[in-house]
Design a protein around this motif. Structure first.
Motif, PDB file in Angstrom:
ATOM      1  N   VAL A  22      57.828  41.699  35.305  1.00  0.00           N
ATOM      2  CA  VAL A  22      58.744  42.658  34.680  1.00  0.00           C
ATOM      3  C   VAL A  22      58.290  44.051  35.078  1.00  0.00           C
ATOM      4  O   VAL A  22      57.086  44.364  35.034  1.00  0.00           O
ATOM      5  CB  VAL A  22      58.743  42.529  33.139  1.00  0.00           C
ATOM      6  N   ALA A  23      59.239  44.895  35.475  1.00  0.00           N
ATOM      7  CA  ALA A  23      58.917  46.261  35.885  1.00  0.00           C
ATOM      8  C   ALA A  23      59.868  47.243  35.224  1.00  0.00           C
ATOM      9  O   ALA A  23      61.056  46.946  35.048  1.00  0.00           O
ATOM     10  CB  ALA A  23      58.994  46.393  37.399  1.00  0.00           C
ATOM     11  N   TYR A  24      59.341  48.401  34.821  1.00  0.00           N
ATOM     12  CA  TYR A  24      60.147  49.509  34.333  1.00  0.00           C
ATOM     13  C   TYR A  24      60.045  50.639  35.357  1.00  0.00           C
ATOM     14  O   TYR A  24      58.944  51.065  35.711  1.00  0.00           O
ATOM     15  CB  TYR A  24      59.637  50.009  32.979  1.00  0.00           C
ATOM     16  N   ASP A  25      61.188  51.100  35.841  1.00  0.00           N
ATOM     17  CA  ASP A  25      61.206  52.157  36.857  1.00  0.00           C
ATOM     18  C   ASP A  25      60.306  51.790  38.040  1.00  0.00           C
ATOM     19  O   ASP A  25      59.533  52.611  38.545  1.00  0.00           O
ATOM     20  CB  ASP A  25      60.760  53.496  36.255  1.00  0.00           C
ATOM     21  N   PRO A  28      55.273  47.817  37.588  1.00  0.00           N
ATOM     22  CA  PRO A  28      55.081  46.534  36.904  1.00  0.00           C
ATOM     23  C   PRO A  28      54.449  46.706  35.521  1.00  0.00           C
ATOM     24  O   PRO A  28      53.485  47.461  35.340  1.00  0.00           O
ATOM     25  CB  PRO A  28      54.141  45.761  37.836  1.00  0.00           C
ATOM     26  N   VAL A  29      55.026  46.016  34.557  1.00  0.00           N
ATOM     27  CA  VAL A  29      54.476  45.967  33.206  1.00  0.00           C
ATOM     28  C   VAL A  29      53.834  44.599  32.976  1.00  0.00           C
ATOM     29  O   VAL A  29      52.806  44.491  32.318  1.00  0.00           O
ATOM     30  CB  VAL A  29      55.576  46.229  32.161  1.00  0.00           C
ATOM     31  N   LEU A  30      54.458  43.572  33.521  1.00  0.00           N
ATOM     32  CA  LEU A  30      53.898  42.219  33.567  1.00  0.00           C
ATOM     33  C   LEU A  30      53.928  41.762  35.011  1.00  0.00           C
ATOM     34  O   LEU A  30      54.886  42.033  35.735  1.00  0.00           O
ATOM     35  CB  LEU A  30      54.719  41.256  32.710  1.00  0.00           C
ATOM     36  N   TRP A  31      52.869  41.043  35.397  1.00  0.00           N
ATOM     37  CA  TRP A  31      52.752  40.670  36.796  1.00  0.00           C
ATOM     38  C   TRP A  31      52.421  39.183  36.935  1.00  0.00           C
ATOM     39  O   TRP A  31      51.380  38.723  36.491  1.00  0.00           O
ATOM     40  CB  TRP A  31      51.677  41.517  37.478  1.00  0.00           C
ATOM     41  N   GLY A  48      45.999  41.486  23.346  1.00  0.00           N
ATOM     42  CA  GLY A  48      45.648  42.309  24.487  1.00  0.00           C
ATOM     43  C   GLY A  48      45.704  43.767  24.081  1.00  0.00           C
ATOM     44  O   GLY A  48      46.189  44.107  22.999  1.00  0.00           O
ATOM     45  N   PRO A  49      45.215  44.663  24.927  1.00  0.00           N
ATOM     46  CA  PRO A  49      45.195  46.095  24.586  1.00  0.00           C
ATOM     47  C   PRO A  49      46.599  46.677  24.522  1.00  0.00           C
ATOM     48  O   PRO A  49      47.581  46.066  24.960  1.00  0.00           O
ATOM     49  CB  PRO A  49      44.386  46.712  25.730  1.00  0.00           C
ATOM     50  N   ASN A  50      46.705  47.881  23.958  1.00  0.00           N
ATOM     51  CA  ASN A  50      47.979  48.591  23.957  1.00  0.00           C
ATOM     52  C   ASN A  50      48.461  48.775  25.395  1.00  0.00           C
ATOM     53  O   ASN A  50      47.683  49.112  26.287  1.00  0.00           O
ATOM     54  CB  ASN A  50      47.839  49.966  23.295  1.00  0.00           C
ATOM     55  N   GLY A  51      49.751  48.526  25.610  1.00  0.00           N
ATOM     56  CA  GLY A  51      50.303  48.663  26.952  1.00  0.00           C
ATOM     57  C   GLY A  51      50.082  47.461  27.840  1.00  0.00           C
ATOM     58  O   GLY A  51      50.400  47.499  29.033  1.00  0.00           O
ATOM     59  N   ALA A  52      49.566  46.358  27.271  1.00  0.00           N
ATOM     60  CA  ALA A  52      49.291  45.168  28.074  1.00  0.00           C
ATOM     61  C   ALA A  52      50.542  44.377  28.405  1.00  0.00           C
ATOM     62  O   ALA A  52      50.513  43.499  29.264  1.00  0.00           O
ATOM     63  CB  ALA A  52      48.289  44.269  27.340  1.00  0.00           C
ATOM     64  N   GLY A  53      51.655  44.662  27.707  1.00  0.00           N
ATOM     65  CA  GLY A  53      52.896  43.939  27.965  1.00  0.00           C
ATOM     66  C   GLY A  53      53.185  42.839  26.967  1.00  0.00           C
ATOM     67  O   GLY A  53      54.022  41.974  27.229  1.00  0.00           O
ATOM     68  N   GLY A  63      65.409  37.415  27.179  1.00  0.00           N
ATOM     69  CA  GLY A  63      66.464  38.076  27.920  1.00  0.00           C
ATOM     70  C   GLY A  63      66.817  39.451  27.391  1.00  0.00           C
ATOM     71  O   GLY A  63      67.877  40.001  27.726  1.00  0.00           O
ATOM     72  N   LEU A  64      65.940  40.044  26.583  1.00  0.00           N
ATOM     73  CA  LEU A  64      66.204  41.370  26.019  1.00  0.00           C
ATOM     74  C   LEU A  64      65.815  42.480  26.976  1.00  0.00           C
ATOM     75  O   LEU A  64      66.267  43.628  26.818  1.00  0.00           O
ATOM     76  CB  LEU A  64      65.458  41.537  24.693  1.00  0.00           C
ATOM     77  N   VAL A  65      64.943  42.188  27.930  1.00  0.00           N
ATOM     78  CA  VAL A  65      64.644  43.096  29.035  1.00  0.00           C
ATOM     79  C   VAL A  65      64.745  42.279  30.323  1.00  0.00           C
ATOM     80  O   VAL A  65      64.465  41.073  30.327  1.00  0.00           O
ATOM     81  CB  VAL A  65      63.240  43.745  28.919  1.00  0.00           C
TER      82      VAL A  65
END
Length: 264
Positions: A22-25, A28-31, A48-53, A63-65
């Motif tokens: 998953v990528a925003y702009d 990658p946010v999830l890889w 996981g840490p903040n921002g880990a996805g 299917g929300l993103v």
């Protein structure tokens, strides 16, 4: 280049994720996430840490993103074929709590997929919704405006709405955030009942200290799955260090949680 060796995915898994990115702009946010939930009912934590996805992971499954790549299957079926069997409890902060509805109205919304969106709520559905409120200890507040409830009570109303869906698989995004210890234990008790009824519950969770005593399985996530499996097998200091990348406060908390679980 040697191709990536991927695990065989079970068509009996309530959730099977195949090489999901998953990528925003374009960032990658999830890889390349791969994961199979156990076939038997489980309480599963995503940590996981903040921002880990973590939240992005469950939103992408629902299917929300949009996914940049990869597949998600539910017992071998695509989301569109099984959507009515999946429940979702979003983060409390993402909800407009000023909307003029009662607690019972909110729980009745969990029945809409069975009813159809433009059909009136039947008495038997209101009765079922009231039973769900009773399960979370809020039947006496059924007619209270949702905005008049405390944060913990609002969270339990959303859990009751999920119960009203009568789903097989639930995704919950930080259901314990901002609630007191008594409310957390009450919610956890309901989740354990749901598991005994044959349901799998996947929870985005931030409190490492409560993982060993609250969950059966854990997904350690930091853009990718660092490790996953039974808590007793994968929730240890080496994996937590890989997941949190040397963040001292989190690692100290993690070490304390691991030590506590080993004493039990």
């Amino acid at each position: 280049m040697t191709p990536i060796q991927r695990p065989e995915h079970s068509t009996n898994s309530p959730l099977s994720i195949h090489a999901m990115t998953v990528a925003y702009d374009r960032k990658p946010v999830l890889w390349d996430v791969d994961y199979d939930a156990p076939e038997d009912p489980q309480l599963i934590a995503i940590v996981g840490p903040n921002g880990a996805g973590k939240s992005t992971l469950i939103k992408a499954c629902l299917g929300l993103v949009p996914r940049a790549s990869g597949l998600v299957a539910f017992r071998g079926e695509p989301l569109e074929a099984v959507r009515s069997t999946i429940g979702y409890v979003p983060q409390r902060e993402s909800v407009d709590w000023d909307f003029p509805v009662t607690a019972l109205d909110v729980v009745c919304m969990g029945r809409y997929r069975k009813l159809g969106w433009f059909r009136p709520v039947r008495q038997k559905d209101r009765d079922a919704a009231l039973m769900c409120l009773d399960r979370v200890g809020l039947a006496d507040l059924a007619d209270r405006q949702i905005r008049q409830l405390s944060g913990g009570q609002q969270q339990r109303v959303f859990l009751a709405r999920a119960l009203a869906q009568e789903a097989d698989l639930y995704f919950m995004d930080e259901p314990f955030a901002g609630v007191d210890a008594a409310t957390e234990q009450a919610i956890l008790g309901v989740l354990r009942e749901m598991k005994r009824e044959g349901r799998t519950i996947i929870v985005v969770h931030h409190d490492l200290q409560t993982v060993p005593n609250s969950f059966d399985e854990v997904i350690l996530l930091n853009m990718r799955v660092v490790d996953s499996g039974p808590v007793a097998d994968v929730f240890h200091e080496d994996n937590l260090r890989k997941t949190y990348g040397g963040r001292l406060t989190m690692l100290a908390e993690a070490a304390e949680a691991v030590a506590r679980s080993e004493r039990i």
